[in-house]
Design an enzyme around this catalytic site. Structure first.
Site, PDB file in Angstrom:
ATOM      1  N   CYS A 179       0.826  -1.214   0.000  1.00 19.13           N
ATOM      2  CA  CYS A 179       0.000   0.000   0.000  1.00 19.13           C
ATOM      3  C   CYS A 179       0.856   1.258   0.000  1.00 19.13           C
ATOM      4  O   CYS A 179       0.355   2.352  -0.253  1.00 19.13           O
ATOM      5  CB  CYS A 179      -0.944  -0.001   1.204  1.00 19.13           C
ATOM      6  SG  CYS A 179      -0.071   0.045   2.773  1.00 19.13           S
ATOM      7  N   ASP A 205       2.273   2.653   2.529  1.00 16.95           N
ATOM      8  CA  ASP A 205       2.175   3.453   3.746  1.00 16.95           C
ATOM      9  C   ASP A 205       3.434   3.323   4.603  1.00 16.95           C
ATOM     10  O   ASP A 205       4.078   2.279   4.623  1.00 16.95           O
ATOM     11  CB  ASP A 205       0.946   3.030   4.562  1.00 16.95           C
ATOM     12  CG  ASP A 205      -0.344   3.416   3.850  1.00 16.95           C
ATOM     13  OD1 ASP A 205      -0.248   4.139   2.843  1.00 16.95           O
ATOM     14  OD2 ASP A 205      -1.423   3.014   4.296  1.00 16.95           O
ATOM     15  N   CYS A 227      -2.459  -2.892   8.594  1.00 15.93           N
ATOM     16  CA  CYS A 227      -2.137  -1.553   9.087  1.00 15.93           C
ATOM     17  C   CYS A 227      -1.684  -1.639  10.547  1.00 15.93           C
ATOM     18  O   CYS A 227      -0.746  -0.947  10.954  1.00 15.93           O
ATOM     19  CB  CYS A 227      -3.349  -0.632   8.972  1.00 15.93           C
ATOM     20  SG  CYS A 227      -4.251  -0.798   7.424  1.00 15.93           S
ATOM     21  N   CYS A 277      -2.881   5.350   5.701  1.00 16.78           N
ATOM     22  CA  CYS A 277      -4.345   5.340   5.725  1.00 16.78           C
ATOM     23  C   CYS A 277      -4.868   5.661   7.131  1.00 16.78           C
ATOM     24  O   CYS A 277      -4.111   5.704   8.102  1.00 16.78           O
ATOM     25  CB  CYS A 277      -4.838   3.972   5.285  1.00 16.78           C
ATOM     26  SG  CYS A 277      -4.570   2.720   6.538  1.00 16.78           S
TER      27      CYS A 277
HETATM   28 FE1  FES Z   1      -1.631   0.083   4.287  1.00 22.24          FE
HETATM   29 FE2  FES Z   1      -3.380   0.937   5.980  1.00 22.24          FE
HETATM   30  S1  FES Z   1      -3.708   0.541   3.869  1.00 22.24           S
HETATM   31  S2  FES Z   1      -1.268   0.707   6.285  1.00 22.24           S
END
Ligand code: FES
Length: 138
Positions: free
Chosen positions: A33, A35, A103, A59
């Site tokens: 993702c 992040d 996450c 996110c």
């Molecule tokens: Fe990857 Fe939340 S979508 S950390």
């Protein structure tokens, strides 16, 4: 879909920011993702986490789990902080949707990476702590 606690921590994140000259800092990311989460720990001579801050580029669930993770480790010893798993963070938030479990894993990994950095800087071994898979501090 999100619990009230998740929404609260997303809207009013606790301990957001950074610590200058932190005892330990860990940055982790999720390649899928994209992040990124960074944790700063201020640890005293007794091995107690006096302060903790986070910065998360990610996110809403990543922000909420970072925030909750900081609350869970603050005031704890290094050994106790090791027990703050992603499961513990999720439970404290009254759960996360299945697609958001990764996450919370980021939060656990960021704490571990910061503890690892602290141990490296001080030349100590923290029992039960494994080298982070990936540390993107630099
Ligand atoms: Fe990857 Fe939340 S979508 S950390």
């Amino acid at each position: 879909m999100y619990s009230e606690k998740v929404l609260d921590h997303f809207e009013n994140p606790r301990n957001m920011g950074e610590i200058e000259n932190a005892s330990g800092m860990g940055t982790v990311g999720n390649a899928k993702c994209g992040d990124i989460m960074r944790m700063y720990l201020d640890i005293d001579d007794e091995g107690v986490i006096r302060d903790v801050k986070f910065k998360t580029f990610g996110c809403g669930a990543a922000i909420a789990t970072s925030s909750m993770a900081t609350e869970l480790v603050k005031g704890k010893t290094v050994q106790e902080a090791l027990k703050v798993t992603n499961k513990a963070v999720m439970e404290a938030l009254d759960g996360l949707p299945p697609v958001k479990v990764h996450c919370s894993l980021l939060a656990e990994e960021a704490i571990h990476a910061a503890l690892w950095d602290y141990a490296q800087k001080n030349g100590i071994v923290i029992e039960g702590l494994e080298k982070p898979k990936e540390d993107i501090n630099d």
